[in-house]
Design a protein around this motif. Structure first.
Motif: not given
Length: 80
Positions: A28-38, A63-69, A72-74
């Protein structure tokens, strides 16, 4: 960007299930890492519902991970 994962043995008894949860978190982190703040992120798996079935727990985790990421999206830059 770095990711730390904590899945307590007290919460998830078998190593197979703990590793499965860690794999889901990493993916989940790998798939959303490009959208997250550094930054560095730490995910600690906690539940108050001990009666959740193993398969349902995996779905709830996703579901909870999607909500969590999403928290923190930029901010997106507007195109002019």
């Amino acid at each position: 960007m770095r990711l730390g994962i904590v899945v307590a043995k007290k919460l998830v008894r078998t190593s197979v299930r703990r590793n499965e949860a860690k794999r889901q978190i990493r993916e989940s982190f790998r798939l959303t890492a490009s959208l997250l703040r550094p930054g560095d992120y730490v995910v600690r798996v906690v539940t108050t519902d001990r009666a959740i079935a193993v398969k349902a727990w995996g779905k709830k985790l996703r579901v909870e991970l999607d909500h969590l990421w999403a928290k923190f999206q930029a901010p997106r830059k507007e195109a002019i």
